[in-house]
Design a protein around this motif. Structure first.
Motif, PDB file in Angstrom:
ATOM      1  N   GLY A  64     -52.170 -19.616 -32.784  1.00 22.40           N
ATOM      2  CA  GLY A  64     -51.598 -19.134 -31.532  1.00 22.40           C
ATOM      3  C   GLY A  64     -50.416 -19.957 -31.070  1.00 22.40           C
ATOM      4  O   GLY A  64     -49.575 -19.489 -30.300  1.00 22.40           O
ATOM      5  N   LEU A  65     -50.349 -21.196 -31.560  1.00 25.15           N
ATOM      6  CA  LEU A  65     -49.232 -22.080 -31.231  1.00 25.15           C
ATOM      7  C   LEU A  65     -48.174 -22.095 -32.334  1.00 25.15           C
ATOM      8  O   LEU A  65     -47.240 -22.888 -32.299  1.00 25.15           O
ATOM      9  N   ILE A  91     -50.528 -30.087 -30.072  1.00 22.96           N
ATOM     10  CA  ILE A  91     -49.317 -30.132 -29.248  1.00 22.96           C
ATOM     11  C   ILE A  91     -48.215 -30.904 -29.968  1.00 22.96           C
ATOM     12  O   ILE A  91     -47.043 -30.528 -29.942  1.00 22.96           O
ATOM     13  N   GLU A  92     -48.612 -31.977 -30.658  1.00 23.59           N
ATOM     14  CA  GLU A  92     -47.623 -32.821 -31.340  1.00 23.59           C
ATOM     15  C   GLU A  92     -46.940 -32.084 -32.486  1.00 23.59           C
ATOM     16  O   GLU A  92     -45.742 -32.281 -32.728  1.00 23.59           O
ATOM     17  N   VAL A  93     -47.692 -31.249 -33.220  1.00 24.16           N
ATOM     18  CA  VAL A  93     -47.123 -30.613 -34.409  1.00 24.16           C
ATOM     19  C   VAL A  93     -46.597 -29.208 -34.142  1.00 24.16           C
ATOM     20  O   VAL A  93     -46.158 -28.521 -35.064  1.00 24.16           O
ATOM     21  N   THR A  94     -46.646 -28.778 -32.890  1.00 25.65           N
ATOM     22  CA  THR A  94     -46.132 -27.450 -32.551  1.00 25.65           C
ATOM     23  C   THR A  94     -45.175 -27.559 -31.381  1.00 25.65           C
ATOM     24  O   THR A  94     -44.916 -28.628 -30.853  1.00 25.65           O
ATOM     25  N   SER A  95     -44.693 -26.413 -30.966  1.00 29.13           N
ATOM     26  CA  SER A  95     -43.851 -26.391 -29.774  1.00 29.13           C
ATOM     27  C   SER A  95     -44.653 -26.753 -28.544  1.00 29.13           C
ATOM     28  O   SER A  95     -44.102 -27.131 -27.512  1.00 29.13           O
ATOM     29  N   PRO A 150     -39.916 -28.646 -34.049  1.00 25.76           N
ATOM     30  CA  PRO A 150     -39.201 -29.707 -33.334  1.00 25.76           C
ATOM     31  C   PRO A 150     -39.779 -29.885 -31.944  1.00 25.76           C
ATOM     32  O   PRO A 150     -40.125 -28.912 -31.271  1.00 25.76           O
ATOM     33  N   ALA A 151     -39.941 -31.130 -31.541  1.00 24.56           N
ATOM     34  CA  ALA A 151     -40.529 -31.404 -30.232  1.00 24.56           C
ATOM     35  C   ALA A 151     -39.564 -30.985 -29.129  1.00 24.56           C
ATOM     36  O   ALA A 151     -38.421 -31.435 -29.090  1.00 24.56           O
ATOM     37  N   ALA A 203     -50.085 -30.133 -18.810  1.00 27.29           N
ATOM     38  CA  ALA A 203     -50.509 -28.738 -18.678  1.00 27.29           C
ATOM     39  C   ALA A 203     -50.788 -28.127 -20.042  1.00 27.29           C
ATOM     40  O   ALA A 203     -51.762 -27.381 -20.226  1.00 27.29           O
ATOM     41  N   ALA A 204     -49.920 -28.434 -21.019  1.00 30.45           N
ATOM     42  CA  ALA A 204     -50.114 -27.909 -22.368  1.00 30.45           C
ATOM     43  C   ALA A 204     -51.397 -28.449 -22.982  1.00 30.45           C
ATOM     44  O   ALA A 204     -52.157 -27.714 -23.621  1.00 30.45           O
TER      45      ALA A 204
END
Length: 253
Positions: A22-23, A48-52, A78-79, A89-90
């Motif tokens: 989903g991410l 979160i680190e490896v996705t948008s 890319p971060a 929040a993410a």
């Protein structure tokens, strides 16, 4: 609990895979150390680190959005520029989705690991007190105890919500030993993952390792079994009789 007594590690991997998709991230073996045996918050932080890390791409978010392009740990997104509030929040949204999805899978039924029922029954018959120490949230622990582990006479259960830090930190096993009014060195932790083993080690417990999805490195104070079917009260007692055991490795298949 997960992967030790109940075969939920596969369910957790499926959960993480679905949330990662989903991410816009395709979960691979490279992600396993950050997913298997890890607390919800740790897995959420990894995703979160490896996705948008855009929580609006998760299930239940605004409809009509194009799915994020799929990435892997070898080719992370890319971060994006993100404030601390955005990141919080993410993380919260991702952790909530992981917990809710995992709970639904566990609630639908999770089988016991081979040998788990016989071992628990033998401990009860011998009057040996035992507790469940898990890195899962309280809601998941309670669901498993009411389902697959219904009727098991745990002295108590500890979840990730019951200590400030969870596995791989020593807090959960230290808290369990304190509840038993026992020295951690007089306790045997039965673990299946690197994080759980590290937690028990750091707390000062003897550790019986029954690996699940991830291998666990040999170490002083660690005894290995291929399955709980090989474990009985005698094996657990032997773990305590070696205060300075030799470094041991996993048993060959």
């Amino acid at each position: 609990m997960d992967g030790t007594l109940v075969d939920t590690e596969v369910l957790w991997w499926e959960t993480a895979r679905e949330v990662a998709a989903g991410l816009g991230h395709r979960l691979t073996d490279a992600d396993a150390p950050e997913v298997v045996g890890r607390a919800v918050a740790d897995t959420a932080a990894h995703l979160i680190e490896v996705t948008s890390g855009d929580p609006s791409t998760l299930p239940g978010a605004a409809a009509g959005r194009d799915p994020a392009p799929e990435r892997t740990a070898a080719d992370p997104a890319p971060a994006p520029e993100r404030t601390a509030a955005d990141r919080a929040a993410a993380l919260e949204r991702t952790a909530a989705e992981l917990t809710d999805s995992f709970f639904r899978k566990v609630d639908a039924g999770a089988p016991l690991r081979p040998g788990a029922a016989a071992l628990l029954t033998s401990l009860e018959a011998a009057g040996v007190p035992f507790a469940l120490v898990s890195a899962s949230p309280r809601s998941v622990v309670d669901a498993v105890v009411a389902g697959a582990l219904a009727g098991v006479d745990f002295a108590f259960t500890l979840s990730a919500d019951d200590t400030v830090r969870t596995k791989p930190h020593p807090d959960p096993y230290r808290a369990a030993a304190e509840r038993f009014a026992a020295d951690p060195a007089a306790c045997v932790a039965v673990e299946d993952s690197p994080d759980g083993t590290a937690s028990a080690d750091a707390a000062g417990c003897a550790v019986l390792v029954v690996p699940s999805l991830l291998p666990v490195a040999p170490g002083r104070g660690r005894t290995f079994a291929r399955s709980l079917e090989e474990v009985d009260l005698g094996v657990l007692t032997d773990c305590l009789r070696r205060p300075n055991p030799e470094i041991q490795g996993p048993k060959p298949a």
